[in-house]
Scaffold this motif. Structure first.
Motif, short mmCIF file in Angstrom:
data_model
loop_
_atom_site.label_atom_id
_atom_site.label_comp_id
_atom_site.label_asym_id
_atom_site.label_seq_id
_atom_site.Cartn_x
_atom_site.Cartn_y
_atom_site.Cartn_z
N TRP A 164 0.83 -1.21 0.00
CA TRP A 164 0.00 0.00 0.00
C TRP A 164 0.87 1.26 0.00
O TRP A 164 0.58 2.22 -0.71
CB TRP A 164 -0.93 0.03 1.21
CG TRP A 164 -2.17 -0.79 1.05
CD1 TRP A 164 -2.49 -1.91 1.74
CD2 TRP A 164 -3.26 -0.55 0.15
NE1 TRP A 164 -3.71 -2.39 1.32
CE2 TRP A 164 -4.20 -1.56 0.35
CE3 TRP A 164 -3.52 0.42 -0.80
CZ2 TRP A 164 -5.39 -1.64 -0.37
CZ3 TRP A 164 -4.71 0.35 -1.51
CH2 TRP A 164 -5.62 -0.66 -1.30
N LEU A 165 1.93 1.25 0.82
CA LEU A 165 2.79 2.43 0.90
C LEU A 165 3.60 2.63 -0.37
O LEU A 165 3.80 3.77 -0.82
CB LEU A 165 3.69 2.35 2.13
CG LEU A 165 2.95 2.42 3.46
CD1 LEU A 165 3.90 2.16 4.63
CD2 LEU A 165 2.25 3.76 3.63
N VAL A 166 4.04 1.54 -1.00
CA VAL A 166 4.75 1.65 -2.29
C VAL A 166 3.80 2.20 -3.35
O VAL A 166 4.18 3.06 -4.15
CB VAL A 166 5.33 0.28 -2.70
CG1 VAL A 166 5.77 0.27 -4.15
CG2 VAL A 166 6.50 -0.08 -1.79
N ALA A 167 2.58 1.71 -3.36
CA ALA A 167 1.59 2.22 -4.32
C ALA A 167 1.34 3.71 -4.11
O ALA A 167 1.21 4.47 -5.07
CB ALA A 167 0.29 1.44 -4.21
N PHE A 168 1.30 4.14 -2.86
CA PHE A 168 1.12 5.56 -2.56
C PHE A 168 2.27 6.38 -3.13
O PHE A 168 2.05 7.41 -3.78
CB PHE A 168 1.00 5.78 -1.05
CG PHE A 168 0.99 7.23 -0.65
CD1 PHE A 168 -0.13 8.02 -0.91
CD2 PHE A 168 2.08 7.81 -0.04
CE1 PHE A 168 -0.15 9.36 -0.56
CE2 PHE A 168 2.08 9.15 0.31
CZ PHE A 168 0.95 9.92 0.06
N VAL A 169 3.49 5.92 -2.91
CA VAL A 169 4.66 6.66 -3.41
C VAL A 169 4.66 6.69 -4.94
O VAL A 169 4.94 7.73 -5.55
CB VAL A 169 5.96 6.05 -2.85
CG1 VAL A 169 7.19 6.64 -3.53
CG2 VAL A 169 6.04 6.25 -1.35
N VAL A 170 4.33 5.57 -5.56
CA VAL A 170 4.28 5.52 -7.03
C VAL A 170 3.26 6.51 -7.57
O VAL A 170 3.52 7.26 -8.52
CB VAL A 170 3.99 4.08 -7.52
CG1 VAL A 170 3.63 4.07 -9.00
CG2 VAL A 170 5.18 3.18 -7.23
N HIS A 181 -3.66 12.51 -8.72
CA HIS A 181 -4.38 13.11 -7.60
C HIS A 181 -5.80 12.57 -7.62
O HIS A 181 -6.37 12.32 -8.67
CB HIS A 181 -4.41 14.63 -7.72
CG HIS A 181 -3.05 15.24 -7.67
ND1 HIS A 181 -2.30 15.29 -6.53
CD2 HIS A 181 -2.29 15.80 -8.64
CE1 HIS A 181 -1.14 15.87 -6.77
NE2 HIS A 181 -1.11 16.19 -8.07
N GLY A 182 -6.35 12.39 -6.46
CA GLY A 182 -7.73 11.92 -6.40
C GLY A 182 -7.90 10.78 -5.43
O GLY A 182 -7.12 10.58 -4.50
N VAL A 183 -8.92 9.99 -5.69
CA VAL A 183 -9.35 8.94 -4.77
C VAL A 183 -8.27 7.88 -4.58
O VAL A 183 -8.03 7.43 -3.46
CB VAL A 183 -10.66 8.30 -5.27
CG1 VAL A 183 -11.01 7.08 -4.46
CG2 VAL A 183 -11.78 9.30 -5.22
N TRP A 184 -7.61 7.45 -5.65
CA TRP A 184 -6.63 6.38 -5.52
C TRP A 184 -5.45 6.77 -4.66
O TRP A 184 -4.92 5.95 -3.90
CB TRP A 184 -6.16 5.91 -6.89
CG TRP A 184 -7.19 5.04 -7.54
CD1 TRP A 184 -7.95 5.37 -8.62
CD2 TRP A 184 -7.61 3.75 -7.12
NE1 TRP A 184 -8.82 4.34 -8.89
CE2 TRP A 184 -8.63 3.33 -7.99
CE3 TRP A 184 -7.22 2.90 -6.09
CZ2 TRP A 184 -9.27 2.10 -7.87
CZ3 TRP A 184 -7.85 1.67 -5.98
CH2 TRP A 184 -8.86 1.29 -6.85
N TRP A 229 -5.44 8.83 -2.08
CA TRP A 229 -5.85 8.80 -0.69
C TRP A 229 -6.21 7.39 -0.23
O TRP A 229 -6.04 7.05 0.94
CB TRP A 229 -7.00 9.77 -0.46
CG TRP A 229 -6.57 11.16 -0.79
CD1 TRP A 229 -7.03 11.93 -1.81
CD2 TRP A 229 -5.54 11.92 -0.14
NE1 TRP A 229 -6.35 13.12 -1.82
CE2 TRP A 229 -5.44 13.15 -0.81
CE3 TRP A 229 -4.71 11.68 0.94
CZ2 TRP A 229 -4.53 14.12 -0.43
CZ3 TRP A 229 -3.80 12.65 1.32
CH2 TRP A 229 -3.72 13.86 0.63
N THR A 230 -6.69 6.55 -1.14
CA THR A 230 -6.99 5.17 -0.80
C THR A 230 -5.72 4.42 -0.42
O THR A 230 -5.69 3.66 0.56
CB THR A 230 -7.69 4.46 -1.97
OG1 THR A 230 -8.91 5.16 -2.26
CG2 THR A 230 -8.00 3.01 -1.65
N THR A 231 -4.65 4.62 -1.20
CA THR A 231 -3.39 3.94 -0.90
C THR A 231 -2.79 4.45 0.41
O THR A 231 -2.24 3.67 1.18
CB THR A 231 -2.38 4.10 -2.04
OG1 THR A 231 -2.17 5.50 -2.30
CG2 THR A 231 -2.87 3.42 -3.31
N LEU A 232 -2.93 5.74 0.67
CA LEU A 232 -2.43 6.28 1.94
C LEU A 232 -3.21 5.71 3.12
O LEU A 232 -2.64 5.32 4.14
CB LEU A 232 -2.51 7.81 1.94
CG LEU A 232 -1.99 8.50 3.19
CD1 LEU A 232 -0.52 8.19 3.41
CD2 LEU A 232 -2.22 10.01 3.09
#
Length: 67
Positions: free
Chosen positions: A15-21, A28-31, A33-36
Protein backbone atom coordinates in the motif's frame (compact mmCIF):
# COMPACT_ATOMS: atom_id res chain seq x y z
CA UNK A 1 -0.68 -21.53 12.64
CA UNK A 2 0.83 -19.17 10.11
CA UNK A 3 2.43 -16.01 11.45
CA UNK A 4 0.29 -12.94 10.82
CA UNK A 5 3.31 -10.67 10.58
CA UNK A 6 4.24 -11.69 7.03
CA UNK A 7 0.96 -10.84 5.26
CA UNK A 8 0.36 -7.71 7.34
CA UNK A 9 3.88 -6.39 6.69
CA UNK A 10 3.81 -7.23 2.98
CA UNK A 11 0.34 -5.76 2.52
CA UNK A 12 1.24 -2.56 4.35
CA UNK A 13 4.44 -2.20 2.34
CA UNK A 14 2.53 -2.69 -0.92
CA UNK A 15 0.00 0.00 0.00
CA UNK A 16 2.79 2.43 0.90
CA UNK A 17 4.75 1.65 -2.29
CA UNK A 18 1.59 2.22 -4.32
CA UNK A 19 1.12 5.56 -2.56
CA UNK A 20 4.66 6.66 -3.41
CA UNK A 21 4.28 5.52 -7.03
CA UNK A 22 1.04 7.47 -7.44
CA UNK A 23 2.55 10.49 -5.73
CA UNK A 24 5.59 10.48 -8.03
CA UNK A 25 3.37 9.90 -11.09
CA UNK A 26 1.36 12.98 -10.18
CA UNK A 27 -1.95 11.17 -9.75
CA UNK A 28 -4.38 13.11 -7.60
CA UNK A 29 -7.73 11.92 -6.40
CA UNK A 30 -9.35 8.94 -4.77
CA UNK A 31 -6.63 6.38 -5.52
CA UNK A 32 -3.90 8.48 -3.93
CA UNK A 33 -5.85 8.80 -0.69
CA UNK A 34 -6.99 5.17 -0.80
CA UNK A 35 -3.39 3.94 -0.90
CA UNK A 36 -2.43 6.28 1.94
CA UNK A 37 -5.36 5.03 4.02
CA UNK A 38 -4.41 1.41 3.29
CA UNK A 39 -0.85 1.99 4.46
CA UNK A 40 -2.02 3.88 7.54
CA UNK A 41 -4.48 1.15 8.51
CA UNK A 42 -1.74 -1.43 8.05
CA UNK A 43 0.46 0.49 10.48
CA UNK A 44 -2.41 0.72 12.97
CA UNK A 45 -2.94 -3.04 12.58
CA UNK A 46 0.73 -3.69 13.34
CA UNK A 47 0.51 -1.53 16.46
CA UNK A 48 -2.52 -3.52 17.64
CA UNK A 49 -0.67 -6.78 17.01
CA UNK A 50 2.26 -5.56 19.14
CA UNK A 51 -0.14 -4.45 21.87
CA UNK A 52 -1.96 -7.81 21.87
CA UNK A 53 1.31 -9.76 21.94
CA UNK A 54 2.52 -7.74 24.94
CA UNK A 55 -0.80 -8.32 26.72
CA UNK A 56 -0.60 -12.04 26.00
CA UNK A 57 2.91 -12.25 27.41
CA UNK A 58 1.79 -10.37 30.52
CA UNK A 59 -0.93 -12.94 31.00
CA UNK A 60 -3.83 -10.53 30.54
CA UNK A 61 -7.18 -12.28 30.70
CA UNK A 62 -8.59 -10.63 27.58
CA UNK A 63 -5.53 -10.88 25.34
CA UNK A 64 -5.53 -13.00 22.22
CA UNK A 65 -3.36 -16.08 22.53
CA UNK A 66 -0.69 -17.50 20.19
CA UNK A 67 0.19 -14.31 18.34
Amino acid sequence: MVSLWIPVTVGTALWLVAFVVLLVAGVHGVWLWTTLAGGGLGLVGMAIMVWQRAASRRGSRFAQRNL
